[in-house]
Design an enzyme around this catalytic site. Sequence first.
Site, PDB file in Angstrom:
ATOM      1  N   ALA A 133     -20.706   7.688 -28.858  1.00  0.00           N
ATOM      2  CA  ALA A 133     -20.179   8.494 -29.961  1.00  0.00           C
ATOM      3  C   ALA A 133     -21.341   8.721 -30.918  1.00  0.00           C
ATOM      4  O   ALA A 133     -21.826   7.775 -31.547  1.00  0.00           O
ATOM      5  CB  ALA A 133     -19.036   7.766 -30.655  1.00  0.00           C
ATOM      6  N   GLU A 135       1.235   3.820   1.922  1.00  0.00           N
ATOM      7  CA  GLU A 135       1.922   4.175   3.157  1.00  0.00           C
ATOM      8  C   GLU A 135       3.179   3.340   3.358  1.00  0.00           C
ATOM      9  O   GLU A 135       4.240   3.857   3.743  1.00  0.00           O
ATOM     10  CB  GLU A 135       1.010   3.949   4.380  1.00  0.00           C
ATOM     11  CG  GLU A 135      -0.337   4.613   4.292  1.00  0.00           C
ATOM     12  CD  GLU A 135      -1.416   3.688   3.756  1.00  0.00           C
ATOM     13  OE1 GLU A 135      -2.448   3.553   4.424  1.00  0.00           O
ATOM     14  OE2 GLU A 135      -1.220   3.121   2.662  1.00  0.00           O
ATOM     15  N   ASP A 141     -20.189  -4.857 -35.876  1.00  0.00           N
ATOM     16  CA  ASP A 141     -18.858  -4.254 -36.022  1.00  0.00           C
ATOM     17  C   ASP A 141     -17.705  -5.240 -35.904  1.00  0.00           C
ATOM     18  O   ASP A 141     -16.571  -4.906 -36.274  1.00  0.00           O
ATOM     19  CB  ASP A 141     -18.674  -3.152 -34.967  1.00  0.00           C
ATOM     20  CG  ASP A 141     -19.674  -2.019 -35.125  1.00  0.00           C
ATOM     21  OD1 ASP A 141     -20.161  -1.826 -36.252  1.00  0.00           O
ATOM     22  OD2 ASP A 141     -19.962  -1.330 -34.118  1.00  0.00           O
ATOM     23  N   HIS A 152       0.841  -1.187   0.000  1.00  0.00           N
ATOM     24  CA  HIS A 152       0.000   0.000   0.000  1.00  0.00           C
ATOM     25  C   HIS A 152       0.884   1.247   0.000  1.00  0.00           C
ATOM     26  O   HIS A 152       2.078   1.185   0.305  1.00  0.00           O
ATOM     27  CB  HIS A 152      -0.926  -0.017   1.206  1.00  0.00           C
ATOM     28  CG  HIS A 152      -2.016  -1.029   1.094  1.00  0.00           C
ATOM     29  ND1 HIS A 152      -3.075  -1.101   1.973  1.00  0.00           N
ATOM     30  CD2 HIS A 152      -2.224  -2.041   0.187  1.00  0.00           C
ATOM     31  CE1 HIS A 152      -3.883  -2.090   1.622  1.00  0.00           C
ATOM     32  NE2 HIS A 152      -3.382  -2.673   0.549  1.00  0.00           N
ATOM     33  N   SER A 161     -31.465   0.489 -21.640  1.00  0.00           N
ATOM     34  CA  SER A 161     -31.918  -0.338 -20.510  1.00  0.00           C
ATOM     35  C   SER A 161     -31.223   0.060 -19.219  1.00  0.00           C
ATOM     36  O   SER A 161     -31.847   0.117 -18.151  1.00  0.00           O
ATOM     37  CB  SER A 161     -31.651  -1.819 -20.808  1.00  0.00           C
ATOM     38  OG  SER A 161     -32.398  -2.248 -21.918  1.00  0.00           O
ATOM     39  N   ARG A 168     -10.711   2.906 -21.860  1.00  0.00           N
ATOM     40  CA  ARG A 168     -10.931   1.522 -21.431  1.00  0.00           C
ATOM     41  C   ARG A 168      -9.930   1.095 -20.359  1.00  0.00           C
ATOM     42  O   ARG A 168     -10.237   0.258 -19.504  1.00  0.00           O
ATOM     43  CB  ARG A 168     -10.809   0.568 -22.622  1.00  0.00           C
ATOM     44  CG  ARG A 168     -11.855   0.749 -23.689  1.00  0.00           C
ATOM     45  CD  ARG A 168     -11.558  -0.152 -24.877  1.00  0.00           C
ATOM     46  NE  ARG A 168     -12.478   0.076 -25.989  1.00  0.00           N
ATOM     47  CZ  ARG A 168     -12.364  -0.497 -27.185  1.00  0.00           C
ATOM     48  NH1 ARG A 168     -11.350  -1.336 -27.414  1.00  0.00           N
ATOM     49  NH2 ARG A 168     -13.233  -0.238 -28.134  1.00  0.00           N
ATOM     50  N   CYS A 178      -5.278   1.191   6.164  1.00  0.00           N
ATOM     51  CA  CYS A 178      -5.988  -0.064   6.443  1.00  0.00           C
ATOM     52  C   CYS A 178      -5.558  -0.596   7.807  1.00  0.00           C
ATOM     53  O   CYS A 178      -4.418  -0.410   8.236  1.00  0.00           O
ATOM     54  CB  CYS A 178      -5.740  -1.092   5.344  1.00  0.00           C
ATOM     55  SG  CYS A 178      -4.087  -1.783   5.310  1.00  0.00           S
TER      56      CYS A 178
END
Length: 369
Positions: free
Chosen positions: A155, A53, A201, A51, A306, A185, A76
């Site tokens: 798009a 830290e 496509d 992590h 949807s 992405r 944590c």
Amino acid sequence: MVSSETYMDLAIKLSLKAKGLTLSNPLVGAVVVRNNRVISSGYHRGIGKDHAEVVALKKAGKKANGATLYVTLEPCSTYGRTPPCTDSIVKSGIKKVVFGLSDPNPRHNGRAVGILRKQGIEVEPGILKDKIRQINQPFIKYISKNKPYITVKIAQSLDGKIATSSGESKWITSVKSRELSHKLRNNYSAIMVGINTVLKDDPLLNPTDLSKKNKFYKIILDTNLKINRGMRIFKDSLDFPVIIATSRKSILNKSDKIKLLQKNGVMFLGLETEKGLIGLEDLLNKLALLQISSIFVEGGGTLIGSLCDKKLVDYVYFFISPKIIGGRSSISSIQGEGVSRLKDTLELRNVMTKKLDKDLLIEGAIHNY
């Protein structure tokens, strides 16, 4: 004297270096300061790795004794893939911990504060917490709601079309828009599309960052299992695993096709359907169990419609070309049922705009966590 906000801002910038690499973990940066001078820094680079830290404290070594640790997220305090960061902080001799955002996990929220204060370490929470909250929205939703964060990319033409009446769609937006869309992405655990997008496509749907091999999923919603083995999306399914969400009926009736695809590492989820479409809430719950914490949705209009109907979209990118397609039978970017009253519309928050050649990018959040 340098302010706490300045050091925290540096920690935030460090955390962003790992954007898209931490998957179901948060973006975290840390800075160790002594006598108003930064002596070390670090950021969390990915699941199972030290992590932020711990990285910063290891670099500081004995110089950490008596210093102040600035970290974007509450340290944590429990064992997971790595030991508790609170143990390392106590052992290091740090005298003060300044953090931004409290742990979004309700089971751990505030726990580190109690542990550190009990050890005589001063704790100051809440520095730039709103800024840190914004960059960690996917993690916060995943850890607090146990559901993946959903971003939609569209798009379209100026009049909201993604294809002409004949189905032609390449290319509505500019090269710059497509390049940025592709790079986005990399910031997610998975990409998701409907079967019509795949059949029309034949996309590959890979991220541009090849270091995400075996960490980036390609999800296809294919109710009736229309997909065929020769499509490009399966070309490297061992590197970028493919998940096909289909109906329980298709799982039973097309077992031979499923077995052939499973040999290429394809995973199938058999789900109940709603009005002939995959039940989206059930799907997202199952994807969360696979530790898929964020999803980039690239189409088509039926799937995006949807998701919007069910208020499941968290963030949107609209790439808008200054072209007018027109026509009642041309394809709209968002379909579904829509709303009947304006008060029920989805509205963007924290809206940002950017020019990309002749195109305009509009982005913003629908939900904040």
